[in-house]
Scaffold this active site. Structure first.
Site, PDB file in Angstrom:
ATOM      1  N   CYS A   1       0.828  -1.215   0.000  1.00  0.00           N
ATOM      2  CA  CYS A   1       0.000   0.000   0.000  1.00  0.00           C
ATOM      3  C   CYS A   1       0.854   1.252   0.000  1.00  0.00           C
ATOM      4  CB  CYS A   1      -0.852   0.086   1.259  1.00  0.00           C
ATOM      5  SG  CYS A   1      -1.956  -1.279   1.462  1.00  0.00           S
TER       6      CYS A   1
ATOM      7  N   ARG B   1     -12.436   0.428  -6.704  1.00  0.00           N
ATOM      8  CA  ARG B   1     -12.098   0.257  -5.295  1.00  0.00           C
ATOM      9  C   ARG B   1     -11.427   1.515  -4.734  1.00  0.00           C
ATOM     10  NH1 ARG B   1      -9.825  -5.289  -3.337  1.00  0.00           N
ATOM     11  NH2 ARG B   1      -8.689  -4.822  -1.450  1.00  0.00           N
TER      12      ARG B   1
HETATM   13  P1  XMP Z   1      -0.781  -7.152   3.390  1.00  0.00           P
HETATM   14  O1  XMP Z   1       0.019  -6.331   4.342  1.00  0.00           O
HETATM   15  O2  XMP Z   1      -1.301  -8.407   3.988  1.00  0.00           O
HETATM   16  O3  XMP Z   1      -2.055  -6.243   3.044  1.00  0.00           O
HETATM   17  O4  XMP Z   1      -0.021  -7.392   2.124  1.00  0.00           O
HETATM   18  C1  XMP Z   1      -3.135  -6.699   2.280  1.00  0.00           C
HETATM   19  C2  XMP Z   1      -4.246  -5.672   2.318  1.00  0.00           C
HETATM   20  O5  XMP Z   1      -3.810  -4.439   1.729  1.00  0.00           O
HETATM   21  C3  XMP Z   1      -4.943  -3.747   1.177  1.00  0.00           C
HETATM   22  N1  XMP Z   1      -4.597  -3.374  -0.188  1.00  0.00           N
HETATM   23  C4  XMP Z   1      -4.171  -2.151  -0.558  1.00  0.00           C
HETATM   24  N2  XMP Z   1      -4.063  -1.005   0.141  1.00  0.00           N
HETATM   25  N3  XMP Z   1      -3.254   0.072  -1.788  1.00  0.00           N
HETATM   26  C5  XMP Z   1      -3.612   0.131  -0.492  1.00  0.00           C
HETATM   27  O6  XMP Z   1      -3.505   1.193   0.135  1.00  0.00           O
HETATM   28  C6  XMP Z   1      -3.335  -1.032  -2.561  1.00  0.00           C
HETATM   29  O7  XMP Z   1      -2.993  -1.040  -3.735  1.00  0.00           O
HETATM   30  C7  XMP Z   1      -3.835  -2.206  -1.909  1.00  0.00           C
HETATM   31  N4  XMP Z   1      -4.094  -3.460  -2.350  1.00  0.00           N
HETATM   32  C8  XMP Z   1      -4.552  -4.150  -1.274  1.00  0.00           C
HETATM   33  C9  XMP Z   1      -6.128  -4.668   1.257  1.00  0.00           C
HETATM   34  O8  XMP Z   1      -6.924  -4.246   2.345  1.00  0.00           O
HETATM   35  C10 XMP Z   1      -5.466  -6.023   1.497  1.00  0.00           C
HETATM   36  O9  XMP Z   1      -6.323  -6.918   2.155  1.00  0.00           O
END
Ligand code: XMP
Length: 520
Positions: free
Chosen positions: A344, A439
């Site tokens: 993120c 999203r």
């Molecule tokens: P982890 O830390 O497990 O996080 O890799 C997965 C979660 O991150 C969110 N997610 C995003 N958040 N930009 C964001 O700010 C993104 O591009 C993105 N893609 C996923 C989502 O809640 C996921 O479950």
């Protein structure tokens, strides 16, 4: 005299959530900023229970969910998660029709039944079969033989798949249909493994059982070695997460789909969710970066009215107001997390988001009031983070931890002798172009100026989900043992926290040694 179990001497240092977080209300804290204090324990880690109830009709045996991301959860991942007692949320970066098939694959999965076995035809040469084995690197050499209409005509046994017979036709070498052991699909019943186990015991020396329908079309293959492995696994503590019909549970993510006028496309959303429900989906997740928004609230309300009993997850939020809003709209479980994810960049790009432990505490007060569950979504890199998250939530959602697993979508790539899999944020440019722009409140049109809120990355390939989950579960159980908590409810009640200094953080990881093997 009974030994002392609690001492007030600890109280000023190790505080329960309702004292600790308000006392630290001026700073956002995340997992590594805090640690949990140990408590008197009569609980062994192996005796701890990890069951969690996310909604009236949504129960998991382990509090772990794989993220609805296009490099994390499709049917293979969802099957593996449910088999381990957890849940997979199938992402929505694919055509709706494909998402329906992914859900069907999970719901129709019969553990131990190879549903699409590799078949050969009677006209092929044994030499062709040998070439196929070599090319695909199959570790087996026995194949069902079917005709052009998919009907079973025999079994090609491994002991005839030899170079000396290369010039012979499969039809000359096969064991004929009359001598092949089969079972009708409908006879497999609720517990196909127990049924197959009984069959193999009754038929000495037979190691393969073929599954057919009334017209003799091949529907699958069960092998004795798979049955024995699964029977062994069943002694494991955590049972697969199944619904009332004994099918694995499965979730599907949705976006707040809009029509050409930019309005919520209620009809399309309802049609799609009706189709998901028909396929047996157990929960839908209205999944966006900003859940405290009209689009998400309206989508949840529409779904709640149309499907009163369907468990609904919604998010993401980081405020009590956000939790209350989504709960009032009808959500049962609310995703907490804005910007903690490993891929993120929301906090950098948009300057918003709250460190995860503070966000979870703030949200947990509202969740308790509204009687909804919380899912700690993102930022989890180790089992200790999960233990901390579970002191304030009912389950965790992980992306990065599972993205390197065999069951995650995508190919393994080799770079400088190491194996990796692709992992990308759903807000990365590539993922948004593939469909997830809504999203993040952007248009899919790549010509449009969009601000990506995620990166494209690689994760080291890390083997099977079973292996990764075994490590995570072991860690959660250890944490619960240290806190003397037999189940997750006790974990919420008993946890006591203290902040950690930067030196304390360094002390927490291996230090002053040359590491030969990493802890995972
Ligand atoms: P982890 O830390 O497990 O996080 O890799 C997965 C979660 O991150 C969110 N997610 C995003 N958040 N930009 C964001 O700010 C993104 O591009 C993105 N893609 C996923 C989502 O809640 C996921 O479950």
């Amino acid at each position: 005299m009974a030994a002392t179990r609690n001492s007030t001497l600890d109280d000023p240092f190790y505080q329960p959530a309702d004292e600790f977080f308000p006392a630290n209300s001026k700073i956002g804290l995340t997992f590594d900023d805090i640690t949990l204090a140990t408590l008197y324990s009569e609980i062994l880690p192996r005796d701890t229970q990890l069951d969690t109830q996310l909604a009236d009709n949504l129960h998991l045996h382990i509090p772990v969910i794989s993220a609805d991301m296009d490099t994390v959860t499709e049917s293979r991942m969802a099957i593996a998660m449910a088999l381990n007692g957890g849940l997979g949320l199938i992402h929505y970066n694919m055509p709706e029709r494909q998402q329906l098939s992914e859900v069907s694959r999970v719901k129709n999965h019969v553990h131990g039944l190879i549903q699409e076995p590799i078949k050969v035809s009677p006209e092929q040469l044994i030499g062709d079969v040998l070439a196929l084995i070599e090319q695909k690197k199959f570790g087996f050499s026995t194949f069902p033989v079917v005709d052009g209409k998919g009907r079973l005509v025999g079994l090609l046994s491994g002991h005839v798949v030899k170079p000396r017979y290369a010039g012979k036709k499969v039809s000359e070498a096969l064991t004929p249909r009359t001598q092949v052991h089969t079972i009708k699909k409908k006879e497999l019943g609720r517990d196909p493994i127990a049924r197959a186990d009984k069959f193999f015991t009754e038929h000495i020396g037979i190691h393969k059982l073929l599954v057919v329908d009334d017209d003799d079309h091949l529907h699958g293959l069960i092998t004795m070695s798979d049955v024995e492995r699964i029977t062994q696994e069943r002694k494991a503590q955590f049972k697969p997460a199944r619904d009332a019909h004994f099918h694995l549970i499965c979730g599907a993510a949705l976006s707040t789909t809009r029509n050409a006028f930019g309005e919520l496309d209620r009809e399309r959303i309802l049609n799609h969710v009706s189709a998901l429900v028909e396929r047996g989906v157990n929960v839908v997740a209205v999944s966006t970066a900003h859940g405290y928004s009209k689009g998400v609230g309206d989508t949840v309300s529409v779904l709640r009215d149309a499907f009163p009993k369907l468990p609904i997850i919604a998010g993401n939020v980081t405020s009590a107001a956000g939790v209350e809003y989504l709960a009032d709209c009808g959500a049962n479980a609310i995703k907490v997390g804005q910007g903690p994810g490993s891929i993120c960049t929301t906090r950098i790009v948009a300057g918003v988001g709250i460190p995860q432990m503070t966000a979870l505490y703030v949200c947990s007060r509202a969740a308790a009031k509204k009687k909804v569950s919380l899912l700690a979504d993102g930022g989890i890199t180790k089992s200790g983070d999960i233990v901390k998250a579970l002191t304030l939530s009912q389950a965790v959602i992980c992306g990065g931890i599972f993205a390197g697993c065999n069951e995650a979508p995508g190919e393994v790539v080799e770079i400088s002798g190491k194996l990796y899999k692709q992992y990308r944020g759903m807000g990365s440019l590539a993922a948004m172009k593939a469909g997830s722009a809504a999203r993040y409140g952007h248009e899919k049109n790549p010509a449009q100026k969009v601000a990506p809120e995620g990166v494209e990355a690689l994760k080291e390939a890390c083997g099977s989900v079973d292996r990764v989950l075994a490590q995570l579960i072991g860690g959660i159980q250890s944490g619960m043992g240290y806190l003397g908590t037999a189940n997750l409810t006790q974990l919420y009640d008993k946890a006591r926290y203290i902040r950690v200094s930067p030196a304390g953080q360094r002390e927490a990881a291996p230090h002053d040694v040359v590491e030969l093997k990493t802890g995972n």
